[in-house]
Every structure is written in structure tokens, then in C-alpha cells.
Design a protein around this motif. Structure first.
Motif, mmCIF file in Angstrom:
data_model
loop_
_atom_site.group_PDB
_atom_site.id
_atom_site.type_symbol
_atom_site.label_atom_id
_atom_site.label_comp_id
_atom_site.label_asym_id
_atom_site.label_seq_id
_atom_site.Cartn_x
_atom_site.Cartn_y
_atom_site.Cartn_z
ATOM 1 N N ILE A 126 -18.715 3.538 -4.566
ATOM 2 C CA ILE A 126 -20.154 3.268 -4.462
ATOM 3 C C ILE A 126 -20.901 3.960 -5.592
ATOM 4 N N THR A 127 -20.514 5.203 -5.900
ATOM 5 C CA THR A 127 -21.168 5.931 -6.991
ATOM 6 C C THR A 127 -20.940 5.228 -8.319
ATOM 7 N N GLN A 128 -19.721 4.752 -8.554
ATOM 8 C CA GLN A 128 -19.445 4.034 -9.793
ATOM 9 C C GLN A 128 -20.251 2.740 -9.865
ATOM 10 N N ALA A 129 -20.336 2.017 -8.754
ATOM 11 C CA ALA A 129 -21.109 0.771 -8.732
ATOM 12 C C ALA A 129 -22.593 1.046 -8.966
ATOM 13 N N ALA A 130 -23.128 2.072 -8.307
ATOM 14 C CA ALA A 130 -24.539 2.420 -8.492
ATOM 15 C C ALA A 130 -24.805 2.914 -9.911
ATOM 16 N N GLY A 131 -23.767 3.470 -10.551
ATOM 17 C CA GLY A 131 -23.891 3.953 -11.925
ATOM 18 C C GLY A 131 -23.767 2.845 -12.966
ATOM 19 N N GLY A 132 -23.548 1.598 -12.526
ATOM 20 C CA GLY A 132 -23.539 0.476 -13.462
ATOM 21 C C GLY A 132 -22.218 -0.234 -13.655
ATOM 22 N N GLN A 133 -21.143 0.245 -13.025
ATOM 23 C CA GLN A 133 -19.858 -0.454 -13.142
ATOM 24 C C GLN A 133 -19.887 -1.685 -12.254
ATOM 25 N N ASN A 134 -19.642 -2.861 -12.830
ATOM 26 C CA ASN A 134 -19.657 -4.063 -11.999
ATOM 27 C C ASN A 134 -18.270 -4.654 -11.775
ATOM 28 N N GLU A 135 -17.265 -4.075 -12.420
ATOM 29 C CA GLU A 135 -15.884 -4.507 -12.219
ATOM 30 C C GLU A 135 -15.027 -3.259 -12.079
ATOM 31 N N ILE A 136 -14.469 -3.076 -10.876
ATOM 32 C CA ILE A 136 -13.688 -1.875 -10.570
ATOM 33 C C ILE A 136 -12.324 -2.311 -10.054
ATOM 34 N N VAL A 137 -11.277 -1.668 -10.561
ATOM 35 C CA VAL A 137 -9.914 -1.942 -10.109
ATOM 36 C C VAL A 137 -9.321 -0.641 -9.587
ATOM 37 N N VAL A 138 -8.847 -0.658 -8.353
ATOM 38 C CA VAL A 138 -8.169 0.500 -7.767
ATOM 39 C C VAL A 138 -6.677 0.213 -7.835
ATOM 40 N N VAL A 139 -5.919 1.124 -8.441
ATOM 41 C CA VAL A 139 -4.489 0.938 -8.633
ATOM 42 C C VAL A 139 -3.753 1.933 -7.733
ATOM 43 N N MET A 140 -2.836 1.412 -6.916
ATOM 44 C CA MET A 140 -2.084 2.229 -5.969
ATOM 45 C C MET A 140 -0.629 1.800 -5.971
ATOM 46 N N ARG A 141 0.213 2.616 -5.363
ATOM 47 C CA ARG A 141 1.601 2.204 -5.138
ATOM 48 C C ARG A 141 1.614 1.032 -4.171
ATOM 49 N N GLN A 142 2.597 0.157 -4.295
ATOM 50 C CA GLN A 142 2.674 -1.029 -3.444
ATOM 51 C C GLN A 142 2.757 -0.667 -1.969
ATOM 52 N N ASP A 143 3.522 0.388 -1.632
ATOM 53 C CA ASP A 143 3.635 0.761 -0.223
ATOM 54 C C ASP A 143 2.304 1.216 0.351
ATOM 55 N N GLN A 144 1.446 1.813 -0.479
ATOM 56 C CA GLN A 144 0.130 2.212 -0.012
ATOM 57 C C GLN A 144 -0.769 0.997 0.166
ATOM 58 N N LEU A 145 -0.672 0.033 -0.752
ATOM 59 C CA LEU A 145 -1.464 -1.190 -0.622
ATOM 60 C C LEU A 145 -1.085 -1.960 0.634
ATOM 61 N N ASP A 146 0.185 -1.924 0.991
ATOM 62 C CA ASP A 146 0.677 -2.677 2.146
ATOM 63 C C ASP A 146 0.413 -1.976 3.478
ATOM 64 N N ALA A 147 -0.087 -0.745 3.438
ATOM 65 C CA ALA A 147 -0.308 0.021 4.666
ATOM 66 C C ALA A 147 -1.310 -0.701 5.566
ATOM 67 N N LYS A 148 -1.012 -0.714 6.859
ATOM 68 C CA LYS A 148 -1.937 -1.255 7.866
ATOM 69 C C LYS A 148 -2.079 -0.203 8.944
ATOM 70 N N TYR A 149 -3.321 0.095 9.313
ATOM 71 C CA TYR A 149 -3.582 1.169 10.259
ATOM 72 C C TYR A 149 -3.868 0.599 11.644
ATOM 73 N N SER A 150 -3.271 1.194 12.640
ATOM 74 C CA SER A 150 -3.488 0.765 14.020
ATOM 75 C C SER A 150 -4.835 1.288 14.523
ATOM 76 N N GLY A 151 -5.260 0.768 15.661
ATOM 77 C CA GLY A 151 -6.490 1.244 16.281
ATOM 78 C C GLY A 151 -6.421 2.716 16.631
ATOM 79 N N GLU A 152 -5.239 3.188 17.009
ATOM 80 C CA GLU A 152 -5.056 4.607 17.325
ATOM 81 C C GLU A 152 -5.401 5.474 16.107
ATOM 82 N N VAL A 153 -5.039 4.989 14.920
ATOM 83 C CA VAL A 153 -5.319 5.719 13.683
ATOM 84 C C VAL A 153 -6.796 5.616 13.329
ATOM 85 N N THR A 154 -7.333 4.384 13.315
ATOM 86 C CA THR A 154 -8.719 4.193 12.870
ATOM 87 C C THR A 154 -9.731 4.817 13.825
#
Length: 193
Positions: A126-154
């Protein structure tokens, strides 16, 4: 080391600052490894890339009128936030090379920590977007991208991210607040393509 030498040969701006700021622990070195790998892939895949490492956005310099409806100063990250790899002809890249999330037994404290890290990422984007960045890419390990959190976690997450079921949902939260801002989540492998 190969990535650092490659970036040095390419005269990447602020490379020395990025190396200097790392902490002496494992997360500091793995963070730098992810950032340099990202920077190298951006240069190799974009002929017109103009890469700068470790750019900062100061939330104190963001005026209230620059914030869209529904976003307040409380949604910004405290203190200056860094943009790990800034392609000044394109996207800002946030490299999140963090430890995996695999608790053996239910652990509310670990769930709270995970929610805190996701909320911290939300505030940073949000800070980057408010600072003027209009294209942001977050790069993570594939296993982190594939993570799904259960209701117990969230259930243990802070309110701002309690609907997040996977990391890329953070991008949608930011896009919902800012017109014309895109947040894309990619794996390190995706950057190679």
C-alpha cells in the motif's frame, strides 16, 4: 556471488547499499539472495531495464489527498519502506524469500506471526502504491505461492488480512484500494521465463 558480480558488471544503482544494509543473520543473506536473483532476471528478460536496488518510499511524504477513499495513514508501513528491485522503466519488485510455513501441530502463536507478516506485506505494498508505483510484482518461492490457509489459521490473523486464504490475496486487497495499480505474484521460476 555470481548474481552480485553480474549486477556489479551491469552497474546496477545502489547495489552497494543493498549489500551493506543486510543483517548478519540467515534472513539477511537469504533476503539479499532473493533480491539479487530477482534483479538479474529483470535485467536478463528486459532489454530496456533500468534497475535500481533498495529504493525507498517515505510514508511521511505521502499526502492525505494522495490516499484513495478507505485508505488511511494507519494503512501505511511505519517508517521508510524499501523497494527491493525497482525497474524504473517498469515494475517494482518485492522479493519475499522467507522461511516455509509448516507447523507440525496447531500453533496459534505461529498463526498470529504469519498473519502479522502478511499484514506487514500489505502495508508495504500500500505504501509503494501510494508513493506512485502502479506496477508491483511480489516474487516468492513456489511453495509459498501455493500455500492455502485454513479457517483455523486465518482466525488468528489481524482483521486487515483475515480474509486472506493464500498470499496472492494480498495483491487483490491493494488493487481494490487503488485504481490503476496492479500487484502480481510470481515465483522465482516464473521470473526465469
Amino acid at each position: 556471488m555470481e548474481d552480485l558480480e553480474y549486477l556489479d558488471d551491469q552497474d546496477v544503482d545502489r547495489l552497494d547499499d543493498a549489500v551493506t544494509r543486510i543483517s548478519g543473520d540467515q534472513s539477511g543473506y537469504t533476503g539479499l539472495a532473493g533480491e539479487t536473483r530477482t534483479a538479474r532476471r529483470v535485467i536478463e528478460n528486459n532489454d530496456n531495464a533500468d534497475v535500481e536496488m533498495d529504493t525507498t518510499v517515505d510514508p511521511d511524504k505521502i499526502a492525505d489527498e494522495d490516499l484513495p477513499d478507505g485508505v488511511t495513514k494507519d494503512d501505511l508501513k511505519d517508517g521508510p519502506t524499501d523497494i527491493d528491485v525497482n525497474n524504473r522503466n517498469g515494475a517494482a519488485y518485492e522479493s519475499k524469500y522467507t522461511k516455509g510455513y509448516t507447523p507440525l501441530y496447531p500453533d496459534e502463536a505461529e498463526y498470529e506471526q504469519l498473519g502479522g507478516r502478511l499484514d506487514s506485506l500489505r502495508k508495504k505494498l500500500i505504501t509503494q502504491a501510494a508513493g506512485g508505483q502502479n506496477e508491483i510484482v511480489v516474487v516468492m518461492r513456489q511453495d509459498q505461492l501455493d500455500a492455502k490457509y485454513s479457517g483455523e489459521v486465518t482466525d488468528e490473523f489481524p482483521d486487515a488480512v483475515d480474509d486472506v486464504e493464500k498470499p496472492s490475496d494480498i495483491g487483490q486487497l491493494v488493487e481494490d484500494d487503488f485504481d490503476g495499480v496492479s500487484v502480481e505474484f510470481k515465483s522465482y521460476r516464473d521470473l526465469n521465463e
